[in-house]
Design an enzyme around this catalytic site. Sequence first.
Site, PDB file in Angstrom:
ATOM      1  CG  ASP A 111       1.320   3.106  -2.063  1.00 50.54           C
ATOM      2  OD1 ASP A 111       0.796   4.328  -2.160  1.00 50.54           O
ATOM      3  OD2 ASP A 111       0.869   2.116  -2.254  1.00 50.54           O
ATOM      4  CG  ASP A 336      -6.710  -1.970  -1.651  1.00 46.83           C
ATOM      5  OD1 ASP A 336      -6.181  -1.501  -0.817  1.00 46.83           O
ATOM      6  OD2 ASP A 336      -6.481  -0.129  -2.283  1.00 46.83           O
TER       7      ASP A 336
HETATM    8  O1  TEU Z   1      -7.205   3.208  -1.451  1.00 47.76           O
HETATM    9  C1  TEU Z   1      -7.819   4.292  -1.845  1.00 47.76           C
HETATM   10  C2  TEU Z   1      -9.345   4.010  -2.109  1.00 47.76           C
HETATM   11  O2  TEU Z   1      -9.676   4.259  -3.724  1.00 47.76           O
HETATM   12  C3  TEU Z   1      -9.815   2.346  -3.047  1.00 47.76           C
HETATM   13  O3  TEU Z   1      -9.927   2.580  -1.387  1.00 47.76           O
HETATM   14  C4  TEU Z   1     -10.948   2.543  -3.647  1.00 47.76           C
HETATM   15  O4  TEU Z   1     -12.050   3.646  -3.719  1.00 47.76           O
HETATM   16  C5  TEU Z   1     -11.519   1.227  -3.364  1.00 47.76           C
HETATM   17  O5  TEU Z   1     -10.232  -0.146  -3.266  1.00 47.76           O
HETATM   18  C6  TEU Z   1     -12.583   0.472  -4.458  1.00 47.76           C
HETATM   19  O6  TEU Z   1     -12.647  -0.987  -4.429  1.00 47.76           O
HETATM   20  C7  TEU Z   1      -6.040   4.150  -1.106  1.00 47.76           C
HETATM   21  C8  TEU Z   1      -4.827   2.040  -0.402  1.00 47.76           C
HETATM   22  O7  TEU Z   1      -4.590   1.570  -2.037  1.00 47.76           O
HETATM   23  C9  TEU Z   1      -5.537   2.383   0.619  1.00 47.76           C
HETATM   24  O8  TEU Z   1      -5.144   0.466   1.012  1.00 47.76           O
HETATM   25  C10 TEU Z   1      -5.864   2.885   1.656  1.00 47.76           C
HETATM   26  O9  TEU Z   1      -6.569   2.285   2.421  1.00 47.76           O
HETATM   27  C11 TEU Z   1      -6.576   4.124   1.212  1.00 47.76           C
HETATM   28  O10 TEU Z   1      -6.175   4.404  -0.647  1.00 47.76           O
HETATM   29  C12 TEU Z   1      -6.523   5.300   2.041  1.00 47.76           C
HETATM   30  O11 TEU Z   1      -5.149   5.512   2.145  1.00 47.76           O
END
Ligand code: TEU
Length: 562
Positions: A111, A336
Site C-alpha cells: 500500500d 474503509d
Molecule cells: O482513503 C482515501 C479515500 O479517498 C477514502 O477516504 C474515501 O474517500 C472514502 O473511503 C470514501 O468512502 C485512503 C485509505 O483507504 C484510508 O484508510 C485512509 O484513511 C486515507 O486514504 C488516508 O490515507
Amino acid sequence: MDGNGTVRRNAAAAARPWWKDAVVYQVYPRSFQDADGDGIGDLKGLARRIPYLADLGVDALWVCPVYDSPNDDNGYDVRDYRAILPEFGTMADMDDVLGICRTHGIRVFMDLVANHTSDEHAWFLESRASKDSPKRDWYIWRKGRDGGPPDGLTSHFGGSAWEYDERTGESYFHLFSRRQPDLNWENPEVRAAIRDVMRFWLDRGVSGFRMDAITYLKKDWANAPADGPAAAMCLNKPGLLDFLREMKREALAPYGAATVAEAPGVPAERAMEFIDPDDGVFDLLFTFDHVDLDIAGVPRGQRRPWDLRTFKRGFTDWEKAAGERGWLALYLENHDQVRSVSKFGDDGRYRTESATMLAAWYLLMRGTPFVYQGQELGMANAPFRTIAEYRDVDALNLHREALAAGRSEAEVLRYLAVRGRDHSRTPMQWSGAPNAGFTDGTPWIAANPDCLTVNAEREAADPGSVLSFYKRLIRLRRTHPAFVHGTFEEILADSQALGGYLRTLGPARFAVVCNFTAASQPLPDLPALRGMRRVLGNARSGAPDALGPYETRVLGTAPTTD
Ligand code: TEU
C-alpha cells in the site's frame, strides 16, 4: 529465431499480464492474526496464515500499511517508508512474508501512501523547523488570515484542513487528519523521493502497489473555493495525470510493476484516461459509485437512500466504460467500508445465501476481484453500541464534531452503526475460541461475538459455508477463461430485485443471475439464457423459472465443474 520468439512471448505477456487472471486478497495486518499476544495483528501472524490464503486460491495480496507510523490513521500516516512498525515486526519478518508468498506463487501489492506523510516523518520535521528549511516547500504552508486559518476549507476527517504551527506562525494543509500533512507534489524533489520509495520496495520483491488516495495529489489552488470540503479542489484535477505519467515512466514501468489505484473522484466516462493499456497510468482502478451510494456529502455523517439499480450501475457503468481494452478492480469491501453482507445482503436469516449471492455477483465480472479479509466468511458489521467501542480517527472526529454542532449522540451512533470504518477492522474470525482465535491477549478492537458461528475453522469443514462457496467460485473463474477474458454484457438491468450478466468467449457462454431480495422472484425467460445449464449455485434445488431468497445461479453452455 530465439530473438523473435522472445519478442513474441513478451508481446503475449504484455497483452495478458498476470493480474488479469488473478484474484487478490486484501490483508489489514492489524486485525488479521496476532502472533505475539499484544492484541495487534503482525507480520509473523500473517506469515502463519499464508497457507490458508493459498488454499482459498488467491494469487496476490494487497497488504495495508505496515510502515513505521504513530498510527493516527492506522498506518496511513507514514513516519518512515523504509521501516516496519515494531508492533508489526521487523524488516526481516516482512522479507519472510514475501519469501513465503513466493513459495506459494502469491504476489504482493504494497500500500503506497503518496499523498501525505505522518507529522512525525523526518521530511515534515525538517519542513516545519523553519521557513528557510530546504524541505519547507515539501509540504503546503500558508499564512493565516485575521488570526484564523488561510481559508475555510475542511478536511476529509472533519475540522479545518489547516493546522496552525506556532514555530513559524504558518499553517500546513492536511486533507485527512491533522497528523497527515499533504506532500507538495509540485516540488520535483518530493516526486523523486516517492519514486525512490517505490524502487526500495520493488527491489525487495513486491510486484506492485495499491496507490492510496492517489487522485488527490494535484491541488487546484487557483480555483479553490473559500470554504467547504477541501476535496473539491484536489480531487482529480487537471495536471494530476502529468504527475502520474512521470511516476509510471520513471519508477513503475522499468520494473513492470502492477498498480491498482484508489480512484475517488474519477467518473466512469474518464476511466480510460487512467487505465488505457497504452496511454493510461494504472493497471486497475478501485471505483466508488457502488460503495458510496449511501453517503449524502456535506455535512459529514449523513446518508441518503439508494436502490438496487443504482448499486448495479455502480458496476455495470464501469464495465461499459472499460469496454474491451480497460480492466477494473472489482470489490465489495475494504478497510474503509462496512461489511457487504450487512449493507447489501441480510446478515441475519439469510447470511449464507446473501453473502454467497454477493460473491457470485461481483467475482465473475470482467476485471480482477479483490476479496477483503473475512468477506470470504460472510463476516458482518460489529454490534457496537457506544462510541467507546470505536477506534477510527474518522469516527471519533465525527462524533466530537457532530456533538459540538448540536447533533444528538444517538444520530451519530446510528450513522456509525451502518457506515463506520471499524466494522471491517474487527479481528479476523479464525475460530470460535476467545477473541475469534485472533489473539491470546486483549485485541485492540473487540472481536465480533458472532465468531462462535462465523469462523474459518467451522466454515472450512462445511461444504455449504460461505468460505466453501468462495473457493468454488475462485476455482470456476480459474477453470473457464470466459470468466476472465470474455466479454461482459448486463442482463436484467431494469430489475429492482434481480441482477445478472453474460460472459462470452468464443463458443463458451455463461450467465450469472442473482436475487437481491428475501422473496422468491420469477426469472424472466430471456433468450440469452435458453439452452444454458446450471454450473454452480448457492441453492441445491429450485424451480428453473424462479430464484429463491438471495439465490444465485451460474448458468453456462460449457461442461460444469460443480
Ligand atoms: O482513503 C482515501 C479515500 O479517498 C477514502 O477516504 C474515501 O474517500 C472514502 O473511503 C470514501 O468512502 C485512503 C485509505 O483507504 C484510508 O484508510 C485512509 O484513511 C486515507 O486514504 C488516508 O490515507
